[in-house]
Design an enzyme around this catalytic site. Structure first.
Site, PDB file in Angstrom:
ATOM      1  N   MET A  84     -36.053   4.624  44.204  1.00 43.58           N
ATOM      2  CA  MET A  84     -34.913   4.961  43.345  1.00 43.58           C
ATOM      3  C   MET A  84     -35.349   4.999  41.880  1.00 43.58           C
ATOM      4  SD  MET A  84     -31.575   3.440  45.165  1.00 43.58           S
ATOM      5  CE  MET A  84     -31.708   1.747  44.644  1.00 43.58           C
ATOM      6  N   GLY A  85     -36.663   5.081  41.648  1.00 40.33           N
ATOM      7  CA  GLY A  85     -37.154   5.215  40.279  1.00 40.33           C
ATOM      8  C   GLY A  85     -37.199   3.895  39.537  1.00 40.33           C
ATOM      9  N   LEU A 104     -39.835   2.885  38.025  1.00 40.08           N
ATOM     10  CA  LEU A 104     -40.992   2.450  38.812  1.00 40.08           C
ATOM     11  C   LEU A 104     -41.777   1.337  38.130  1.00 40.08           C
ATOM     12  CD1 LEU A 104     -42.318   5.921  40.065  1.00 40.08           C
ATOM     13  CD2 LEU A 104     -40.663   4.382  41.150  1.00 40.08           C
ATOM     14  N   HIS A 119     -43.924  -0.386  43.294  1.00 40.72           N
ATOM     15  CA  HIS A 119     -43.839   0.981  43.819  1.00 40.72           C
ATOM     16  C   HIS A 119     -45.233   1.617  43.871  1.00 40.72           C
ATOM     17  CE1 HIS A 119     -39.701   0.642  41.860  1.00 40.72           C
ATOM     18  NE2 HIS A 119     -39.400   0.917  43.114  1.00 40.72           N
ATOM     19  N   GLN A 178     -25.523   3.901  48.866  1.00 41.63           N
ATOM     20  CA  GLN A 178     -25.974   2.569  49.286  1.00 41.63           C
ATOM     21  C   GLN A 178     -25.573   1.456  48.321  1.00 41.63           C
ATOM     22  OE1 GLN A 178     -30.280   3.748  49.048  1.00 41.63           O
ATOM     23  NE2 GLN A 178     -30.557   1.654  48.350  1.00 41.63           N
ATOM     24  N   VAL A 224     -45.419  -7.164  45.631  1.00 37.00           N
ATOM     25  CA  VAL A 224     -46.182  -7.320  44.381  1.00 37.00           C
ATOM     26  C   VAL A 224     -45.339  -8.165  43.428  1.00 37.00           C
ATOM     27  CG1 VAL A 224     -47.246  -6.109  42.437  1.00 37.00           C
ATOM     28  CG2 VAL A 224     -47.346  -5.124  44.737  1.00 37.00           C
ATOM     29  N   SER A 283     -36.930  -3.168  39.984  1.00 41.47           N
ATOM     30  CA  SER A 283     -36.379  -2.314  38.924  1.00 41.47           C
ATOM     31  C   SER A 283     -35.284  -3.046  38.165  1.00 41.47           C
ATOM     32  CB  SER A 283     -35.804  -1.030  39.529  1.00 41.47           C
ATOM     33  OG  SER A 283     -36.777  -0.395  40.316  1.00 41.47           O
TER      34      SER A 283
HETATM   35  P1  AMP Z   1     -36.419   0.828  45.250  1.00 41.07           P
HETATM   36  O1  AMP Z   1     -36.812   1.806  44.194  1.00 41.07           O
HETATM   37  O2  AMP Z   1     -35.979  -0.493  44.745  1.00 41.07           O
HETATM   38  O3  AMP Z   1     -35.477   1.424  46.269  1.00 41.07           O
HETATM   39  O4  AMP Z   1     -37.760   0.517  46.048  1.00 41.07           O
HETATM   40  C1  AMP Z   1     -38.511   1.553  46.626  1.00 41.07           C
HETATM   41  C2  AMP Z   1     -39.534   0.941  47.533  1.00 41.07           C
HETATM   42  O5  AMP Z   1     -40.390   0.079  46.793  1.00 41.07           O
HETATM   43  C3  AMP Z   1     -38.894   0.083  48.642  1.00 41.07           C
HETATM   44  O6  AMP Z   1     -39.602   0.302  49.853  1.00 41.07           O
HETATM   45  C4  AMP Z   1     -39.107  -1.310  48.118  1.00 41.07           C
HETATM   46  O7  AMP Z   1     -39.160  -2.292  49.135  1.00 41.07           O
HETATM   47  C5  AMP Z   1     -40.447  -1.177  47.423  1.00 41.07           C
HETATM   48  N1  AMP Z   1     -40.636  -2.253  46.452  1.00 41.07           N
HETATM   49  C6  AMP Z   1     -39.768  -2.638  45.484  1.00 41.07           C
HETATM   50  N2  AMP Z   1     -40.250  -3.707  44.812  1.00 41.07           N
HETATM   51  C7  AMP Z   1     -41.452  -4.000  45.371  1.00 41.07           C
HETATM   52  C8  AMP Z   1     -42.433  -5.014  45.125  1.00 41.07           C
HETATM   53  N3  AMP Z   1     -42.278  -5.934  44.183  1.00 41.07           N
HETATM   54  N4  AMP Z   1     -43.555  -5.004  45.894  1.00 41.07           N
HETATM   55  C9  AMP Z   1     -43.718  -4.079  46.875  1.00 41.07           C
HETATM   56  N5  AMP Z   1     -42.825  -3.111  47.160  1.00 41.07           N
HETATM   57  C10 AMP Z   1     -41.706  -3.073  46.417  1.00 41.07           C
END
Ligand code: AMP
Length: 277
Positions: free
Chosen positions: A30-31, A33, A37, A61, A178, A188
């Site tokens: 969802m950006g 980043l 990500h 969502q 991470v 984010s």
């Molecule tokens: P989001 O942009 O929050 O929807 O996240 C996109 C993808 O990045 C999802 O699969 C999240 O689980 C993953 N993600 C978000 N934060 C982390 C993190 N700290 N470490 C690893 N993956 C992450």
């Protein structure tokens, strides 16, 4: 990096790449980043020959409209990060491109008990929205490999179920969380924390580590101690749970294959994290 805004253009391009023998990895986001990500992009690049990232803030969502309105958008910075990471393709659609017939009266998915526990219980409709957008993105991209973060532990399980329901051959790779140097899982939403909140937010990971140190121990006192730790750090706790890794159902004391999961508010910002025990 090639940027696509139209689903049909992306699908056509990827069809040709697939016919030419490329294996396609997909990282939906969802950006706003961050390195969490980017770690998914890096893993995709090691596993596949063509990495597609999508940035789409999916309206369906968000169970909390304020969370949707305040979701950070940093598209120029995102593009720089993705270029630097060696991303091959960025899909950046508008809402009408993903939902051509609108976002009302969308389909429903049978997610079983995944929809009634933890995030499912505290964020009604959230996982339906995740499935609605993932079903469409997967249909557009048709990746062999899908990379998602295990920070969203339950989301990985929901998407695995969706792949099964859709009968898709895509392999889901749940990837490691991470963290910042103080242990806070990158998110984010962290940019919405003020400096004091950001300081206290590290208590989530410290609490998870305490649970792991005390495990295997009786579940109820552990949950009580963890809740207290979070509240002392000014969190408003949605849940602290010790659950079975395969079902997310509560475990009995000392059960094998458990995971500790936390969801809590720091001010207006809801944070989640987990640690396998
Ligand atoms: P989001 O942009 O929050 O929807 O996240 C996109 C993808 O990045 C999802 O699969 C999240 O689980 C993953 N993600 C978000 N934060 C982390 C993190 N700290 N470490 C690893 N993956 C992450």
């Amino acid at each position: 990096m090639i940027l696509f805004k139209r689903a049909a253009d992306l699908t056509g391009y990827l069809e040709k790449q697939r016919a030419a023998g490329q294996s396609i990895g997909f990282v939906p986001t969802m950006g706003a980043l961050h390195q969490g990500h980017i770690s998914l992009i890096t893993i995709s690049k090691k596993t596949t020959s063509l990495t597609v990232c999508s940035i789409f803030v999916n309206p369906t969502q968000f169970n909390d409209p304020k969370d949707f309105q305040k979701y950070p958008i940093t598209i120029e910075k995102d593009i720089v990060l993705l270029e630097k990471a060696g991303t091959d393709v960025l899909f950046l659609p508008q809402v009408g491109e993903v939902y051509p017939t609108g976002t009302n009266d969308l389909e429903n998915y049978d997610l079983g008990s995944l929809e009634t526990v933890l995030e499912g219980a505290f964020r009604p409709g959230h996982f339906q929205g995740v499935c609605q957008v993932m079903q469409r993105l997967l249909h557009i991209v048709r990746p062999q490999h899908l990379f998602m973060g295990s920070k969203d532990y339950q989301q990985c399980m929901v998407v695995q179920r969706l792949l099964h329901l859709m009968g898709l051959p895509t392999t889901l790779h749940p990837c490691p969380i991470v963290r910042e140097s103080d242990g806070l899982a990158m998110s984010s939403r962290n940019v919405r924390l003020d400096p004091e909140q950001r300081f206290f937010a590290a208590a989530i990971y410290a609490t998870l580590q305490t649970i792991r140190q005390d495990w295997p121990g009786p579940v109820a006192p552990l949950v009580e101690k963890a809740t207290k730790m979070l509240e002392e750090a000014h969190f408003r706790v949605d849940y602290v749970a010790i659950a079975d890794r395969n079902t997310l159902q509560p475990v009995r004391d000392g059960a094998p294959k458990a995971v500790a999961l936390i969801a809590a508010f720091m001010g207006e910002v809801r944070l989640i994290d987990n640690l396998e025990l």
